[in-house]
Scaffold this motif. Structure first.
Motif, PDB file in Angstrom:
ATOM      1  N   VAL A  73       0.857  -1.177   0.000  1.00  0.00           N
ATOM      2  CA  VAL A  73       0.000   0.000   0.000  1.00  0.00           C
ATOM      3  C   VAL A  73       0.896   1.231   0.000  1.00  0.00           C
ATOM      4  CG1 VAL A  73      -1.710   1.338   1.275  1.00  0.00           C
ATOM      5  CG2 VAL A  73      -1.865  -1.151   1.221  1.00  0.00           C
ATOM      6  N   ILE A  74       0.707   2.093  -0.982  1.00  0.00           N
ATOM      7  CA  ILE A  74       1.406   3.376  -1.044  1.00  0.00           C
ATOM      8  C   ILE A  74       0.300   4.420  -0.970  1.00  0.00           C
ATOM      9  CG2 ILE A  74       2.876   4.876  -2.439  1.00  0.00           C
ATOM     10  CD1 ILE A  74       3.998   2.312  -3.724  1.00  0.00           C
ATOM     11  N   GLY A  75       0.068   4.940   0.223  1.00  0.00           N
ATOM     12  CA  GLY A  75      -1.103   5.787   0.399  1.00  0.00           C
ATOM     13  C   GLY A  75      -0.904   6.907   1.384  1.00  0.00           C
ATOM     14  N   GLY A  76      -1.964   7.669   1.570  1.00  0.00           N
ATOM     15  CA  GLY A  76      -1.943   8.795   2.481  1.00  0.00           C
ATOM     16  C   GLY A  76      -2.369   8.402   3.880  1.00  0.00           C
ATOM     17  N   ARG A  77      -2.388   9.391   4.753  1.00  0.00           N
ATOM     18  CA  ARG A  77      -2.898   9.217   6.115  1.00  0.00           C
ATOM     19  C   ARG A  77      -3.968  10.268   6.337  1.00  0.00           C
ATOM     20  NH1 ARG A  77       2.629   9.189   9.225  1.00  0.00           N
ATOM     21  NH2 ARG A  77       1.463  10.402  10.713  1.00  0.00           N
ATOM     22  N   SER A  78      -4.907   9.952   7.169  1.00  0.00           N
ATOM     23  CA  SER A  78      -6.002  10.891   7.392  1.00  0.00           C
ATOM     24  C   SER A  78      -5.477  12.209   7.938  1.00  0.00           C
ATOM     25  CB  SER A  78      -7.023  10.296   8.359  1.00  0.00           C
ATOM     26  OG  SER A  78      -6.431  10.046   9.613  1.00  0.00           O
ATOM     27  N   GLU A  87      11.624   7.399  -4.554  1.00  0.00           N
ATOM     28  CA  GLU A  87      12.666   7.797  -5.503  1.00  0.00           C
ATOM     29  C   GLU A  87      13.133   6.593  -6.320  1.00  0.00           C
ATOM     30  OE1 GLU A  87      15.680   9.972  -3.397  1.00  0.00           O
ATOM     31  OE2 GLU A  87      14.299  11.592  -2.876  1.00  0.00           O
ATOM     32  N   ASP A  88      14.120   6.793  -7.178  1.00  0.00           N
ATOM     33  CA  ASP A  88      14.609   5.761  -8.097  1.00  0.00           C
ATOM     34  C   ASP A  88      15.302   4.606  -7.373  1.00  0.00           C
ATOM     35  OD1 ASP A  88      13.729   7.503 -10.033  1.00  0.00           O
ATOM     36  OD2 ASP A  88      15.726   8.251 -10.529  1.00  0.00           O
ATOM     37  N   ASP A  89      15.281   3.428  -8.011  1.00  0.00           N
ATOM     38  CA  ASP A  89      16.034   2.238  -7.590  1.00  0.00           C
ATOM     39  C   ASP A  89      15.654   1.718  -6.200  1.00  0.00           C
ATOM     40  OD1 ASP A  89      17.557   2.370  -9.996  1.00  0.00           O
ATOM     41  OD2 ASP A  89      18.740   3.974  -9.084  1.00  0.00           O
ATOM     42  N   VAL A  90      14.405   1.865  -5.811  1.00  0.00           N
ATOM     43  CA  VAL A  90      13.924   1.414  -4.503  1.00  0.00           C
ATOM     44  C   VAL A  90      13.311   0.024  -4.629  1.00  0.00           C
ATOM     45  CG1 VAL A  90      12.204   1.886  -2.696  1.00  0.00           C
ATOM     46  CG2 VAL A  90      13.539   3.753  -3.660  1.00  0.00           C
ATOM     47  N   GLN A  91      13.459  -0.784  -3.588  1.00  0.00           N
ATOM     48  CA  GLN A  91      12.818  -2.095  -3.514  1.00  0.00           C
ATOM     49  C   GLN A  91      11.883  -2.096  -2.314  1.00  0.00           C
ATOM     50  OE1 GLN A  91      15.773  -5.163  -3.353  1.00  0.00           O
ATOM     51  NE2 GLN A  91      16.571  -4.681  -5.383  1.00  0.00           N
ATOM     52  N   ILE A  92      10.636  -2.526  -2.544  1.00  0.00           N
ATOM     53  CA  ILE A  92       9.638  -2.557  -1.478  1.00  0.00           C
ATOM     54  C   ILE A  92       9.160  -3.991  -1.321  1.00  0.00           C
ATOM     55  CG2 ILE A  92       7.423  -1.665  -0.695  1.00  0.00           C
ATOM     56  CD1 ILE A  92       7.931   0.778  -2.486  1.00  0.00           C
ATOM     57  N   GLY A  93       9.312  -4.539  -0.111  1.00  0.00           N
ATOM     58  CA  GLY A  93       8.961  -5.919   0.168  1.00  0.00           C
ATOM     59  C   GLY A  93       7.459  -6.149   0.251  1.00  0.00           C
ATOM     60  N   ALA A  94       7.067  -7.412   0.174  1.00  0.00           N
ATOM     61  CA  ALA A  94       5.660  -7.807   0.172  1.00  0.00           C
ATOM     62  C   ALA A  94       4.948  -7.349   1.439  1.00  0.00           C
ATOM     63  CB  ALA A  94       5.550  -9.317   0.029  1.00  0.00           C
ATOM     64  N   GLY A  95       3.761  -6.812   1.252  1.00  0.00           N
ATOM     65  CA  GLY A  95       2.920  -6.424   2.372  1.00  0.00           C
ATOM     66  C   GLY A  95       3.292  -5.124   3.051  1.00  0.00           C
ATOM     67  N   ALA A  96       4.271  -4.415   2.542  1.00  0.00           N
ATOM     68  CA  ALA A  96       4.694  -3.160   3.169  1.00  0.00           C
ATOM     69  C   ALA A  96       3.633  -2.077   2.982  1.00  0.00           C
ATOM     70  CB  ALA A  96       6.021  -2.695   2.589  1.00  0.00           C
ATOM     71  N   CYS A  97       3.549  -1.181   3.964  1.00  0.00           N
ATOM     72  CA  CYS A  97       2.652  -0.027   3.883  1.00  0.00           C
ATOM     73  C   CYS A  97       3.500   1.226   4.003  1.00  0.00           C
ATOM     74  CB  CYS A  97       1.623  -0.055   5.012  1.00  0.00           C
ATOM     75  SG  CYS A  97       0.469  -1.409   4.897  1.00  0.00           S
ATOM     76  N   ILE A  98       3.381   2.094   3.019  1.00  0.00           N
ATOM     77  CA  ILE A  98       4.106   3.358   3.019  1.00  0.00           C
ATOM     78  C   ILE A  98       3.041   4.436   3.078  1.00  0.00           C
ATOM     79  CG2 ILE A  98       5.708   4.819   1.756  1.00  0.00           C
ATOM     80  CD1 ILE A  98       6.747   2.174   0.508  1.00  0.00           C
ATOM     81  N   LEU A  99       2.939   5.094   4.222  1.00  0.00           N
ATOM     82  CA  LEU A  99       1.794   5.952   4.481  1.00  0.00           C
ATOM     83  C   LEU A  99       2.198   7.375   4.827  1.00  0.00           C
ATOM     84  CD1 LEU A  99      -0.125   3.420   6.749  1.00  0.00           C
ATOM     85  CD2 LEU A  99      -0.464   3.820   4.308  1.00  0.00           C
ATOM     86  N   GLY A 100       1.487   8.318   4.250  1.00  0.00           N
ATOM     87  CA  GLY A 100       1.657   9.723   4.592  1.00  0.00           C
ATOM     88  C   GLY A 100       2.737  10.425   3.805  1.00  0.00           C
ATOM     89  N   PRO A 101       3.108  11.603   4.282  1.00  0.00           N
ATOM     90  CA  PRO A 101       4.080  12.434   3.555  1.00  0.00           C
ATOM     91  C   PRO A 101       5.512  11.979   3.794  1.00  0.00           C
ATOM     92  CG  PRO A 101       3.372  13.565   5.524  1.00  0.00           C
ATOM     93  CD  PRO A 101       2.581  12.289   5.459  1.00  0.00           C
ATOM     94  N   VAL A 102       5.863  10.820   3.241  1.00  0.00           N
ATOM     95  CA  VAL A 102       7.209  10.284   3.427  1.00  0.00           C
ATOM     96  C   VAL A 102       7.938  10.229   2.090  1.00  0.00           C
ATOM     97  CG1 VAL A 102       6.565   8.918   5.444  1.00  0.00           C
ATOM     98  CG2 VAL A 102       6.481   7.880   3.201  1.00  0.00           C
TER      99      VAL A 102
END
Length: 137
Positions: A73-78, A87-102
Motif C-alpha cells: 500500500v502506497i497511500g496517504g494518512r487521514s 525515488e529511483d532504484d527502490v525495492q519494497i517488500g511484500a505487504g509493506a505499507c508506506i503511508l503519509g508524507p514520506v
C-alpha cells in the motif's frame, strides 16, 4: 498491466473524459491493482505478480527502476494531504505499507510487512512496525 496503465495515463493527461476512469476499474478487476491514472509511475517499474493486491494513492510519485512486491500500500494518512514519494532504484517488500508524507530515498530497501511513517534516507534498509532504519546507505 503497466502498459495498460501507460495508455490510460496518456488519455488522462490529454483530458479525455471518462475513459481513464473506466480503464482504472478494468485494471482493478483484471489485475487486482489500484493504480489511478493521476499517479506518477516512472520507467522500468516492476509490480510483483502482475500487481496483485497493490494499492497506489492517486497523487503518489514512484520513480524509475522501482520494484514493488505484492500487497503493498502506497497511500496517504487521514488529515494529511501529502502522499509518499518513492525515488529511483527502490525495492519494497511484500505487504509493506508506506503511508503519509514520506520520502523513500534513492536505492533504499523496505522490508516485507514494514509500516513506513517517516522518511527513509537514500541507500538505507528499513524494517519493522513502525519501520526503522537498520542500515544506513
Amino acid at each position: 498491466m503497466l502498459l495498460f496503465y501507460r495508455f490510460y495515463r496518456w488519455l488522462y493527461l490529454r483530458r479525455v473524459p471518462v475513459v481513464p476512469t473506466i480503464c482504472k476499474y478494468v485494471n482493478r478487476i483484471v489485475f487486482s491493482i489500484v493504480l489511478p491514472p493521476s499517479a506518477q509511475v516512472g520507467r522500468n517499474v516492476r509490480f510483483g505478480y502482475g500487481g496483485l493486491g497493490i494499492v497506489v494513492h492517486a497523487n503518489a510519485v514512484i520513480g524509475d527502476n522501482v520494484v514493488i512486491s505484492p500487497n503493498v500500500v502506497i497511500g496517504g494518512r487521514s488529515k494529511l494531504r501529502e502522499v509518499p514519494v518513492i525515488e529511483d532504484d527502490v525495492q519494497i517488500g511484500a505487504g509493506a505499507c508506506i503511508l503519509g508524507p514520506v520520502r523513500i530515498g534513492r536505492g533504499a530497501k523496505v522490508g516485507a510487512n514494514a509500516v513506513v511513517l517517516e522518511d527513509i534516507p537514500p541507500g538505507s534498509i528499513a524494517v519493522g512496525v513502525p519501520a526503522r532504519v537498520i542500515r544506513q546507505g
